[in-house]
Scaffold this motif. Structure first.
Motif, mmCIF file in Angstrom:
data_model
loop_
_atom_site.group_PDB
_atom_site.id
_atom_site.type_symbol
_atom_site.label_atom_id
_atom_site.label_comp_id
_atom_site.label_asym_id
_atom_site.label_seq_id
_atom_site.Cartn_x
_atom_site.Cartn_y
_atom_site.Cartn_z
ATOM 1 N N VAL B 95 0.826 -1.199 0.000
ATOM 2 C CA VAL B 95 0.000 0.000 0.000
ATOM 3 C C VAL B 95 0.870 1.261 0.000
ATOM 4 N N LEU B 96 1.941 1.244 0.807
ATOM 5 C CA LEU B 96 2.812 2.427 0.880
ATOM 6 C C LEU B 96 3.646 2.586 -0.393
ATOM 7 N N SER B 97 4.044 1.466 -0.998
ATOM 8 C CA SER B 97 5.013 1.527 -2.097
ATOM 9 C C SER B 97 4.412 2.022 -3.405
ATOM 10 N N PHE B 98 3.160 1.634 -3.673
ATOM 11 C CA PHE B 98 2.625 1.947 -4.995
ATOM 12 C C PHE B 98 2.632 3.444 -5.325
ATOM 13 N N PRO B 99 2.049 4.298 -4.439
ATOM 14 C CA PRO B 99 2.056 5.729 -4.775
ATOM 15 C C PRO B 99 3.468 6.285 -4.946
ATOM 16 N N VAL B 100 4.391 5.820 -4.108
ATOM 17 C CA VAL B 100 5.765 6.324 -4.178
ATOM 18 C C VAL B 100 6.417 5.902 -5.493
ATOM 19 N N ALA B 101 6.288 4.611 -5.822
ATOM 20 C CA ALA B 101 6.882 4.100 -7.070
ATOM 21 C C ALA B 101 6.279 4.820 -8.264
ATOM 22 N N SER B 105 8.236 7.315 -10.958
ATOM 23 C CA SER B 105 8.302 6.973 -12.383
ATOM 24 C C SER B 105 7.928 8.162 -13.274
ATOM 25 N N LEU B 106 7.233 9.169 -12.704
ATOM 26 C CA LEU B 106 6.816 10.305 -13.526
ATOM 27 C C LEU B 106 7.847 11.433 -13.542
ATOM 28 N N GLN B 107 8.921 11.296 -12.756
ATOM 29 C CA GLN B 107 9.904 12.378 -12.703
ATOM 30 C C GLN B 107 10.842 12.334 -13.902
ATOM 31 N N ILE B 116 15.545 6.963 -6.759
ATOM 32 C CA ILE B 116 15.754 5.516 -6.624
ATOM 33 C C ILE B 116 16.972 5.253 -5.732
ATOM 34 N N TYR B 117 17.993 6.101 -5.886
ATOM 35 C CA TYR B 117 19.160 5.980 -5.018
ATOM 36 C C TYR B 117 18.754 6.182 -3.558
ATOM 37 N N LEU B 118 17.889 7.182 -3.315
ATOM 38 C CA LEU B 118 17.442 7.451 -1.943
ATOM 39 C C LEU B 118 16.617 6.300 -1.377
ATOM 40 N N VAL B 119 15.872 5.606 -2.251
ATOM 41 C CA VAL B 119 15.091 4.453 -1.796
ATOM 42 C C VAL B 119 16.016 3.288 -1.441
ATOM 43 N N ILE B 180 9.391 -1.360 -3.264
ATOM 44 C CA ILE B 180 9.317 -0.217 -4.178
ATOM 45 C C ILE B 180 10.025 -0.511 -5.496
ATOM 46 N N LEU B 181 11.203 -1.128 -5.436
ATOM 47 C CA LEU B 181 11.996 -1.297 -6.648
ATOM 48 C C LEU B 181 11.297 -2.129 -7.725
ATOM 49 N N PRO B 182 10.761 -3.333 -7.406
ATOM 50 C CA PRO B 182 10.083 -4.078 -8.478
ATOM 51 C C PRO B 182 8.809 -3.400 -8.969
ATOM 52 N N ILE B 183 8.057 -2.718 -8.076
ATOM 53 C CA ILE B 183 6.848 -2.022 -8.535
ATOM 54 C C ILE B 183 7.240 -0.880 -9.469
ATOM 55 N N PHE B 184 8.294 -0.168 -9.080
ATOM 56 C CA PHE B 184 8.805 0.908 -9.936
ATOM 57 C C PHE B 184 9.182 0.366 -11.316
ATOM 58 N N ALA B 185 9.874 -0.782 -11.315
ATOM 59 C CA ALA B 185 10.302 -1.376 -12.586
ATOM 60 C C ALA B 185 9.095 -1.705 -13.460
ATOM 61 N N SER B 186 8.015 -2.218 -12.845
ATOM 62 C CA SER B 186 6.868 -2.598 -13.670
ATOM 63 C C SER B 186 6.088 -1.374 -14.149
ATOM 64 N N ILE B 187 6.062 -0.293 -13.348
ATOM 65 C CA ILE B 187 5.393 0.932 -13.814
ATOM 66 C C ILE B 187 6.177 1.542 -14.971
#
Lengths: 262, 299
Positions: B95-101, B105-107, B116-119, B180-187
């Protein structure tokens, strides 16, 4: 804001992310903040002081724990990086490799089994064969779980490298060794270095295995920190924690930059 | 003719050290632990190779004086707590990761790399220090208690430390980068045209999220769930430091059997239960997929 019209954006996600990063960094900032507290009682601010840093640096138990950790990490990193490099060269570059998939699973095995189970199993093995030297036990156990961490960046770098370059060197009558030494190695060096660094950080940070195998004279830094935590929160513990964080952030940053290098 | 870069002989030589090390320091020890889990407890700790299923029975039953078995759920509670806390951690992380990822991804590319480095960074910062930081925050006279008191909201409060809530907080904090990392990758892999298409067809943001984005991100979420859930099952530091002695998870229960409790066969039996649980989840997900995902993570 113009962003409002962008259908891909969701209102609130930005604020949520900001809060998330605060959440991610607030706890470790608290440790850093209180490490400068002159007061012996951690949560009562008694003014700025570097006293706990000087106390930490002259703490002989801490210094010897750092030594043990460094010895174990340096040796385990060296062995695991060499072993991982050899495996990666075959898995990515080798021709007609039998059991390539199986070998890859074997390399990553330490990531698939729970560390506490492996640690306990290793403890039993060492007690059965009568291995008593604490440092040697740690080096063996650390080498094993460092291998996949050294392997992954090396493999990624190898996969990103053009195999034709090696072929060209060989066509120009370079021996296999010279082709590796002069062409392959320099090109994958960032991957090898970042793999080594990750292995080093993982070894320096390990608690579960090192704690279970802990025996006289082989107390690593995290195991020592754990014993301090058990005694209670203290400003010197915060100073030690801050120093550890500084070191690992520096290493992780270098590894991160190396991986970005193309 | 160009000679091949590596001949089959080189292949064997290159892989030999890895296989040898893993065989000697992982496969054999795991074999021994299976053996120990079916062994008799030694008189002074340790174990003797006398076959028995007693350690497994001990997980469920107390043995009385006359050898009668009496059901005792104490270890079963630890197993259940481990599964529930791991599931809870996974859910909260999702729940926490999706909005962040999604936000990252929009930046623009340079900011994306920095975020991503900060994560990732906390993940490389000493695990023990990160767990310890929550003792300062949650503990007696800790940051939270002092803040609430300063705001005049409370006079006195029970320590938040030691218990399931503290463990849950520590576990989420420890493992959230792995979600966060795998969700970010899929977005990142999402085709923006699909989202525009959804809007062109009068899908609102919410409907697009529900019907397009979330379904397409499912592989990333599943990968993240495994990457968080599996290490949670074997967590040791969080339950030891934040759970206190009473609220245990399987990881520190095993550790206890090899330390103060000196019951190696029982510890080995619980280890086998833990390992089986982990392997069930890994096999269900598919070893190949897990391997690929752990690999992507290291990049």
């Amino acid at each position: 804001m113009t962003n409002g019209s962008d259908v891909r954006r969701y209102p609130g996600f930005g604020l949520f992310s900001l809060l998330f990063f605060v959440y991610l960094y607030l706890p470790i900032s608290v440790v850093v903040f209180y490490s400068f507290n002159a007061n012996r009682i951690v949560s009562n601010w008694g003014g700025f002081s570097l006293h706990w840093y000087t106390a930490a640096l002259s703490n002989s138990a801490l210094v010897s724990a750092v030594k043990v950790s460094l010895i174990v990490a340096v040796i385990a990193t060296t062995i695991s990086t060499i072993v991982a490099l050899m495996a990666a060269l075959v898995i990515v570059r080798g021709r007609d490799v039998r059991f390539r998939g199986l070998s890859e699973t074997v390399v990553n095995l330490p990531l698939l089994l729970p560390e506490i189970v492996v640690a306990v199993a290793t403890l039993i093995l060492f007690s059965q064969i009568g291995l008593a030297n604490g440092i040697v036990k740690l080096i063996i156990a650390h080498t094993t779980f460092c291998i996949p961490f050294a392997f992954l960046p090396i493999r990624a770098r190898l996969q990103g490298m053009d195999a034709d370059l090696e072929e060209a060197a060989r066509d120009l009558y370079a021996s296999a060794w010279i082709a590796f030494r002069r062409v392959t190695l320099p090109l994958i060096l960032p991957g090898v270095l970042s793999g080594a660094m990750l292995a080093f950080v993982i070894s320096m940070d390990d608690f579960i295995t090192s704690n279970l195998l802990n025996s006289g004279g082989a107390t690593t830094l995290p195991v020592y920190v754990f014993s301090l935590i058990k005694q209670g929160v203290s400003p010197q513990l915060n100073a030690i924690s801050t120093l550890i964080m500084l070191a690992s952030i520096a290493l992780a940053t270098v590894a991160f930059l190396l991986q970005r290098q193309r | 003719m160009t000679r091949h870069i590596k001949s089959p002989g080189w292949n064997v030589l290159g892989l030999l050290p890895t296989h040898l090390i893993m065989f000697l320091t992982l496969i054999i020890p795991v074999g021994i632990i299976v053996l120990v889990s079916f062994s008799t407890r030694g008189p002074y700790g340790g174990f003797e190779y006398v076959f028995t299923t007693a350690p497994y029975k001990q997980i469920l039953f107390n043995e009385g004086w006359a050898g009668e078995l009496e059901f005792n759920p104490q270890y079963l509670i630890v197993v259940a707590r481990t599964l529930l806390l791991s599931a809870g951690t996974t859910l909260i992380c999702l729940v926490l990761s999706f909005p962040v990822a999604h936000f990252i991804s929009l930046q623009k590319p340079s900011l994306k790399v920095a975020l991503i480095y900060l994560v990732t960074l906390p993940f490389w910062v000493s695990m023990i220090v990160r767990v310890y930081s929550w003792i300062i925050i949650l503990g007696n006279e800790g940051v939270i208690e002092k803040t609430l008191r300063a705001l005049g909201l409370i006079d006195d409060m029970d320590s938040l430390l030691f218990g399931d809530t503290a463990m849950l907080i520590g576990l989420v904090y420890s493992y959230i980068p792995l979600m966060i990392l795998p969700i970010f990758a899929s977005i990142e892999k999402l085709d923006p045209a699909l989202i525009e298409a959804s809007h062109d067809l009068y899908g609102s943001r919410l409907i697009t999220l529900h019907r397009v984005i979330l379904p397409l991100c499912q592989p990333g979420m599943l990968a993240g769930a495994i990457l968080v859930f599996v290490p949670c099952l074997g967590a040791v530091l969080e339950p030891t430091l934040l759970g206190g002695g009473k609220s245990m998870m399987m990881g520190n229960l095993i550790q206890l059997q090899f330390g103060a409790a000196r019951n190696w066969p029982l510890g080995a039996a619980i280890s086998i239960v833990l390992m089986t649980a982990v392997l069930i989840f890994l096999v269900a997900r598919g070893l190949r997929a897990v391997r690929r995902e752990t690999t992507e993570l290291a990049l």
